[in-house]
Scaffold this motif. Structure first.
Motif, PDB file in Angstrom:
ATOM      1  N   ILE A   1       0.776  -1.266  -0.015  1.00 24.76           N
ATOM      2  CA  ILE A   1      -0.035  -0.112  -0.131  1.00 24.76           C
ATOM      3  C   ILE A   1       0.876   1.264  -0.104  1.00 24.76           C
ATOM      4  CG2 ILE A   1      -0.265   0.073   2.512  1.00 24.76           C
ATOM      5  CD1 ILE A   1      -2.925   1.206   0.035  1.00 24.76           C
ATOM      6  N   VAL A   2       2.053   1.177   0.835  1.00 24.16           N
ATOM      7  CA  VAL A   2       2.756   2.308   0.745  1.00 24.16           C
ATOM      8  C   VAL A   2       3.121   2.776  -0.678  1.00 24.16           C
ATOM      9  CG1 VAL A   2       5.158   1.269   1.038  1.00 24.16           C
ATOM     10  CG2 VAL A   2       4.586   3.418   1.861  1.00 24.16           C
ATOM     11  N   LEU A   3       3.646   1.810  -1.362  1.00 25.85           N
ATOM     12  CA  LEU A   3       3.939   1.976  -2.913  1.00 25.85           C
ATOM     13  C   LEU A   3       2.749   2.579  -3.665  1.00 25.85           C
ATOM     14  CD1 LEU A   3       6.338  -1.207  -3.734  1.00 25.85           C
ATOM     15  CD2 LEU A   3       6.989   1.232  -3.536  1.00 25.85           C
ATOM     16  N   GLN A   4       1.687   1.678  -3.605  1.00 28.69           N
ATOM     17  CA  GLN A   4       0.506   2.535  -4.387  1.00 28.69           C
ATOM     18  C   GLN A   4       0.244   3.858  -4.066  1.00 28.69           C
ATOM     19  OE1 GLN A   4      -3.133   0.003  -3.655  1.00 28.69           O
ATOM     20  NE2 GLN A   4      -1.668  -1.812  -3.239  1.00 28.69           N
ATOM     21  N   CYS A   5       0.470   4.253  -2.758  1.00 26.79           N
ATOM     22  CA  CYS A   5       0.134   5.895  -2.317  1.00 26.79           C
ATOM     23  C   CYS A   5       1.099   6.576  -3.092  1.00 26.79           C
ATOM     24  CB  CYS A   5       0.189   5.888  -0.685  1.00 26.79           C
ATOM     25  SG  CYS A   5      -1.241   5.224   0.068  1.00 26.79           S
ATOM     26  N   MET A   6       2.460   6.009  -2.875  1.00 26.39           N
ATOM     27  CA  MET A   6       3.637   6.855  -3.485  1.00 26.39           C
ATOM     28  C   MET A   6       3.384   7.209  -4.999  1.00 26.39           C
ATOM     29  SD  MET A   6       7.274   5.293  -1.958  1.00 26.39           S
ATOM     30  CE  MET A   6       7.503   5.301  -0.129  1.00 26.39           C
ATOM     31  N   MET A   7       3.100   5.911  -5.767  1.00 29.06           N
ATOM     32  CA  MET A   7       2.742   6.328  -7.085  1.00 29.06           C
ATOM     33  C   MET A   7       1.607   7.176  -7.469  1.00 29.06           C
ATOM     34  SD  MET A   7       3.590   2.404  -8.716  1.00 29.06           S
ATOM     35  CE  MET A   7       2.690   1.295  -7.677  1.00 29.06           C
ATOM     36  N   TRP A   8       0.538   7.117  -6.659  1.00 29.22           N
ATOM     37  CA  TRP A   8      -0.610   8.055  -6.936  1.00 29.22           C
ATOM     38  C   TRP A   8      -0.018   9.523  -6.862  1.00 29.22           C
ATOM     39  CZ3 TRP A   8      -4.641   6.809  -9.743  1.00 29.22           C
ATOM     40  CH2 TRP A   8      -5.142   5.514  -9.650  1.00 29.22           C
ATOM     41  N   ASN A   9       0.754   9.725  -5.624  1.00 31.38           N
ATOM     42  CA  ASN A   9       1.306  10.910  -5.347  1.00 31.38           C
ATOM     43  C   ASN A   9       2.443  11.692  -6.404  1.00 31.38           C
ATOM     44  OD1 ASN A   9       1.816  13.413  -3.339  1.00 31.38           O
ATOM     45  ND2 ASN A   9       3.805  12.519  -3.371  1.00 31.38           N
ATOM     46  N   MET A  10       2.992  10.560  -7.157  1.00 34.03           N
ATOM     47  CA  MET A  10       4.096  10.816  -8.216  1.00 34.03           C
ATOM     48  C   MET A  10       3.232  11.409  -9.172  1.00 34.03           C
ATOM     49  SD  MET A  10       6.708   7.855  -7.958  1.00 34.03           S
ATOM     50  CE  MET A  10       7.711   7.695  -6.520  1.00 34.03           C
ATOM     51  N   ILE A  11       1.993  11.044  -9.774  1.00 32.33           N
ATOM     52  CA  ILE A  11       1.274  11.500 -10.664  1.00 32.33           C
ATOM     53  C   ILE A  11       0.703  13.100 -10.252  1.00 32.33           C
ATOM     54  CG2 ILE A  11      -1.012  11.116 -11.874  1.00 32.33           C
ATOM     55  CD1 ILE A  11      -0.378   8.026 -11.686  1.00 32.33           C
TER      56      ILE A  11
END
Length: 97
Positions: free
Chosen positions: A18-28
């Motif tokens: 989940i931490v990676l999912q959140c990071m990717m959304w934030n990168m977008i």
């Protein structure tokens, strides 16, 4: 783009921390470009014990690389797509496309 409801496929929910999912959304969300392509690509790999993320899009051309030391989350290796179809945004593993 990417300002609508967000979803993840079962494959992402089961295999991507989940931490990676959140990071990717934030990168977008924090991209500094004139416009965002409907297709965002994330290539995730391991580099020197850290999570490496290469975020890219085709038009306009964009590429950003990140190295992240994860605390307690496993390193994920694979390709993730995030697609905006104007009504919702979906994060999926490349093999689910």
């Amino acid at each position: 783009m990417f300002q609508n409801e967000r979803f993840c496929t079962c494959g992402v929910n089961e295999e991507v921390p989940i931490v990676l999912q959140c990071m990717m959304w934030n990168m977008i969300d924090t991209m500094e470009v004139e416009s965002k392509d409907y297709l965002q690509v994330f290539e995730l790999s391991e580099y020197d014990g850290m999570q490496k993320i290469v975020h890219s899009q085709e038009m306009p051309e964009y590429k950003m690389e990140y190295l992240i030391k994860l605390q307690g989350a496993p390193i994920f290796v694979g390709k993730i797509y995030v697609i905006d179809d104007r009504t919702h945004s979906t994060m999926l593993k490349a093999e689910e496309y």
